[in-house]
Design a protein around this motif. Structure first.
Motif, mmCIF file in Angstrom:
data_model
loop_
_atom_site.group_PDB
_atom_site.id
_atom_site.type_symbol
_atom_site.label_atom_id
_atom_site.label_comp_id
_atom_site.label_asym_id
_atom_site.label_seq_id
_atom_site.Cartn_x
_atom_site.Cartn_y
_atom_site.Cartn_z
ATOM 1 N N MET A 162 0.851 -1.183 0.000
ATOM 2 C CA MET A 162 0.000 0.000 0.000
ATOM 3 C C MET A 162 0.894 1.242 0.000
ATOM 4 O O MET A 162 1.701 1.417 0.899
ATOM 5 C CB MET A 162 -0.906 0.011 1.227
ATOM 6 N N GLN A 163 0.767 2.072 -1.002
ATOM 7 C CA GLN A 163 1.647 3.211 -1.179
ATOM 8 C C GLN A 163 0.926 4.509 -0.832
ATOM 9 O O GLN A 163 -0.257 4.674 -1.113
ATOM 10 C CB GLN A 163 2.157 3.273 -2.630
ATOM 11 N N ILE A 164 1.655 5.405 -0.185
ATOM 12 C CA ILE A 164 1.075 6.700 0.192
ATOM 13 C C ILE A 164 0.846 7.544 -1.056
ATOM 14 O O ILE A 164 1.706 7.639 -1.937
ATOM 15 C CB ILE A 164 2.009 7.427 1.174
ATOM 16 N N LEU A 183 0.389 12.685 1.629
ATOM 17 C CA LEU A 183 1.605 13.461 1.873
ATOM 18 C C LEU A 183 1.258 14.889 2.272
ATOM 19 O O LEU A 183 1.921 15.483 3.135
ATOM 20 C CB LEU A 183 2.494 13.460 0.628
ATOM 21 N N ASP A 184 0.218 15.429 1.655
ATOM 22 C CA ASP A 184 -0.240 16.766 2.026
ATOM 23 C C ASP A 184 -0.734 16.797 3.467
ATOM 24 O O ASP A 184 -0.550 17.798 4.176
ATOM 25 C CB ASP A 184 -1.360 17.227 1.083
ATOM 26 N N ALA A 185 -1.347 15.714 3.902
ATOM 27 C CA ALA A 185 -1.817 15.627 5.290
ATOM 28 C C ALA A 185 -0.638 15.635 6.262
ATOM 29 O O ALA A 185 -0.704 16.256 7.332
ATOM 30 C CB ALA A 185 -2.655 14.364 5.479
ATOM 31 N N ILE A 186 0.444 14.970 5.898
ATOM 32 C CA ILE A 186 1.652 14.989 6.728
ATOM 33 C C ILE A 186 2.232 16.402 6.767
ATOM 34 O O ILE A 186 2.667 16.885 7.813
ATOM 35 C CB ILE A 186 2.693 13.979 6.208
ATOM 36 N N ASP A 187 2.212 17.061 5.611
ATOM 37 C CA ASP A 187 2.657 18.459 5.538
ATOM 38 C C ASP A 187 1.887 19.330 6.523
ATOM 39 O O ASP A 187 2.471 20.120 7.271
ATOM 40 C CB ASP A 187 2.453 19.008 4.120
ATOM 41 N N ARG A 188 0.576 19.219 6.494
ATOM 42 C CA ARG A 188 -0.267 20.044 7.368
ATOM 43 C C ARG A 188 0.001 19.734 8.833
ATOM 44 O O ARG A 188 0.030 20.647 9.679
ATOM 45 C CB ARG A 188 -1.746 19.830 7.039
ATOM 46 N N LYS A 198 0.292 -3.683 9.453
ATOM 47 C CA LYS A 198 -0.884 -3.832 10.302
ATOM 48 C C LYS A 198 -2.197 -3.815 9.527
ATOM 49 O O LYS A 198 -3.271 -4.029 10.102
ATOM 50 C CB LYS A 198 -0.885 -2.732 11.368
ATOM 51 N N GLU A 199 -2.067 -3.517 8.190
ATOM 52 C CA GLU A 199 -3.260 -3.428 7.336
ATOM 53 C C GLU A 199 -4.293 -2.483 7.938
ATOM 54 O O GLU A 199 -5.461 -2.827 8.154
ATOM 55 C CB GLU A 199 -3.860 -4.817 7.110
ATOM 56 N N ILE A 200 -3.844 -1.282 8.220
ATOM 57 C CA ILE A 200 -4.704 -0.252 8.799
ATOM 58 C C ILE A 200 -4.749 0.937 7.862
ATOM 59 O O ILE A 200 -3.858 1.118 7.011
ATOM 60 C CB ILE A 200 -4.183 0.183 10.189
ATOM 61 N N PRO A 201 -5.765 1.809 7.987
ATOM 62 C CA PRO A 201 -5.864 2.983 7.111
ATOM 63 C C PRO A 201 -4.785 4.017 7.421
ATOM 64 O O PRO A 201 -4.138 3.978 8.478
ATOM 65 C CB PRO A 201 -7.259 3.526 7.405
ATOM 66 N N PHE A 202 -4.626 4.940 6.508
ATOM 67 C CA PHE A 202 -3.581 5.947 6.613
ATOM 68 C C PHE A 202 -3.668 6.738 7.920
ATOM 69 O O PHE A 202 -2.654 6.952 8.591
ATOM 70 C CB PHE A 202 -3.661 6.904 5.415
ATOM 71 N N GLU A 203 -4.854 7.217 8.269
ATOM 72 C CA GLU A 203 -5.016 8.064 9.448
ATOM 73 C C GLU A 203 -4.526 7.364 10.711
ATOM 74 O O GLU A 203 -3.837 7.968 11.548
ATOM 75 C CB GLU A 203 -6.483 8.487 9.609
ATOM 76 N N GLU A 204 -4.868 6.109 10.850
ATOM 77 C CA GLU A 204 -4.458 5.352 12.033
ATOM 78 C C GLU A 204 -2.960 5.091 12.016
ATOM 79 O O GLU A 204 -2.284 5.181 13.049
ATOM 80 C CB GLU A 204 -5.225 4.023 12.072
ATOM 81 N N ALA A 249 6.508 9.578 6.371
ATOM 82 C CA ALA A 249 5.877 8.919 5.226
ATOM 83 C C ALA A 249 6.313 7.451 5.135
ATOM 84 O O ALA A 249 5.488 6.558 4.903
ATOM 85 C CB ALA A 249 6.225 9.660 3.939
ATOM 86 N N THR A 250 7.605 7.213 5.323
ATOM 87 C CA THR A 250 8.116 5.842 5.274
ATOM 88 C C THR A 250 7.529 4.990 6.399
ATOM 89 O O THR A 250 7.081 3.854 6.167
ATOM 90 C CB THR A 250 9.650 5.843 5.371
ATOM 91 N N ALA A 251 7.534 5.543 7.625
ATOM 92 C CA ALA A 251 6.998 4.802 8.766
ATOM 93 C C ALA A 251 5.506 4.533 8.610
ATOM 94 O O ALA A 251 5.025 3.431 8.909
ATOM 95 C CB ALA A 251 7.258 5.579 10.052
ATOM 96 N N THR A 252 4.779 5.528 8.114
ATOM 97 C CA THR A 252 3.334 5.366 7.919
ATOM 98 C C THR A 252 3.040 4.301 6.875
ATOM 99 O O THR A 252 2.162 3.446 7.054
ATOM 100 C CB THR A 252 2.694 6.711 7.496
ATOM 101 N N GLU A 253 3.778 4.323 5.784
ATOM 102 C CA GLU A 253 3.583 3.338 4.714
ATOM 103 C C GLU A 253 3.867 1.920 5.215
ATOM 104 O O GLU A 253 3.121 0.983 4.903
ATOM 105 C CB GLU A 253 4.495 3.689 3.542
ATOM 106 N N GLU A 254 4.919 1.786 6.005
ATOM 107 C CA GLU A 254 5.257 0.457 6.543
ATOM 108 C C GLU A 254 4.179 -0.046 7.502
ATOM 109 O O GLU A 254 3.809 -1.229 7.483
ATOM 110 C CB GLU A 254 6.610 0.522 7.252
ATOM 111 N N LEU A 255 3.645 0.860 8.337
ATOM 112 C CA LEU A 255 2.591 0.475 9.273
ATOM 113 C C LEU A 255 1.301 0.091 8.549
ATOM 114 O O LEU A 255 0.598 -0.837 8.955
ATOM 115 C CB LEU A 255 2.323 1.624 10.253
ATOM 116 N N MET A 256 1.007 0.795 7.466
ATOM 117 C CA MET A 256 -0.186 0.476 6.673
ATOM 118 C C MET A 256 -0.090 -0.937 6.096
ATOM 119 O O MET A 256 -1.082 -1.665 6.039
ATOM 120 C CB MET A 256 -0.367 1.510 5.558
ATOM 121 N N LYS A 257 1.119 -1.308 5.672
ATOM 122 C CA LYS A 257 1.316 -2.637 5.088
ATOM 123 C C LYS A 257 1.317 -3.723 6.160
ATOM 124 O O LYS A 257 0.657 -4.749 6.014
ATOM 125 C CB LYS A 257 2.639 -2.662 4.320
#
Length: 204
Positions: A1-3, A8-13, A44-50, A34-42
């Motif tokens: 799952m790729q960001i 990325l704009d949400a991380i910016d904000r 834990k299979e969780i949505p971006f926000e979480e 971004a890297t940590a979030t992408e790895e966690l999404m893959k």
């Protein structure tokens, strides 16, 4: 799952909400998040926000905003920024003030006859500083290099006050002049680093 771009704009904000507006630092942390979030999404299979909430947990202390007297009494900085620039600021201040004091004392005792050359040298450095500042201000990109570049804006103004408005004591005037001369290599260095950063990321 790729960001995706909107994420990325949400991380910016998120980073902007924590007063992180130095773009060189912001891009560094943004890449980590971004890297940590992408790895966690893959994993834990969780949505971006979480995943983002989990990714920012290790950064909570570093992104806590506060004032630091050596850097600025007018605005807040994230702890991460303070840690990264306070040693440079202390070194910058220390080198410039120590060498300016020593040079001013020696100059007033032994080199009074070179006052004209000294004044022209200071005037040249001050003029170059204002020229580079104008060039830098044509682009709105904020970096830590730009912050360091602006750090001795007041001594440069004092030099021009010395030249064109006030009649200051000789030793004091020399000290202010040497502040500009000793700071000049820092001025050039941070201007070049700022411009290289803009060129590297093709910023306008």
């Amino acid at each position: 799952m790729q960001i995706i771009l909107s994420q990325l704009d949400a991380i910016d904000r998120y980073l902007e909400q924590h007063q992180l507006d130095f773009l060189d630092f912001k891009l560094e942390i943004k890449d980590h998040l971004a890297t940590a979030t992408e790895e966690l999404m893959k994993e834990k299979e969780i949505p971006f926000e979480e995943a983002l909430l989990l990714a920012v947990e290790p950064w909570e202390n570093e992104l806590q905003v506060k004032k630091y007297w050596l850097i600025s009494n007018e605005r807040l900085f994230p702890s991460f920024v303070i840690q990264r620039i306070k040693n440079k600021v202390a070194f910058h201040y220390g080198v410039v003030f120590i060498f300016a004091i020593i040079a001013a004392v020696l100059f007033s005792k032994y080199l009074n006859e070179n006052q004209t050359v000294f004044k022209y040298s200071v005037g040249f450095c001050g003029s170059v500083y204002f020229l580079l500042r104008r060039l830098m201000n044509n682009k709105k990109v904020k970096t830590s290099y730009r912050f360091h570049f602006d750090y001795f804006y007041m001594p440069v103004l004092l030099v021009f006050a010395w030249f064109f408005v006030f009649q200051l004591s000789f030793v004091y005037a020399n000290f202010i002049g040497f502040l500009v001369l000793v700071n000049f290599p820092f001025t050039i260095y941070y201007f070049v680093k700022h411009q290289q950063f803009i060129k590297k990321y093709n910023l306008k």
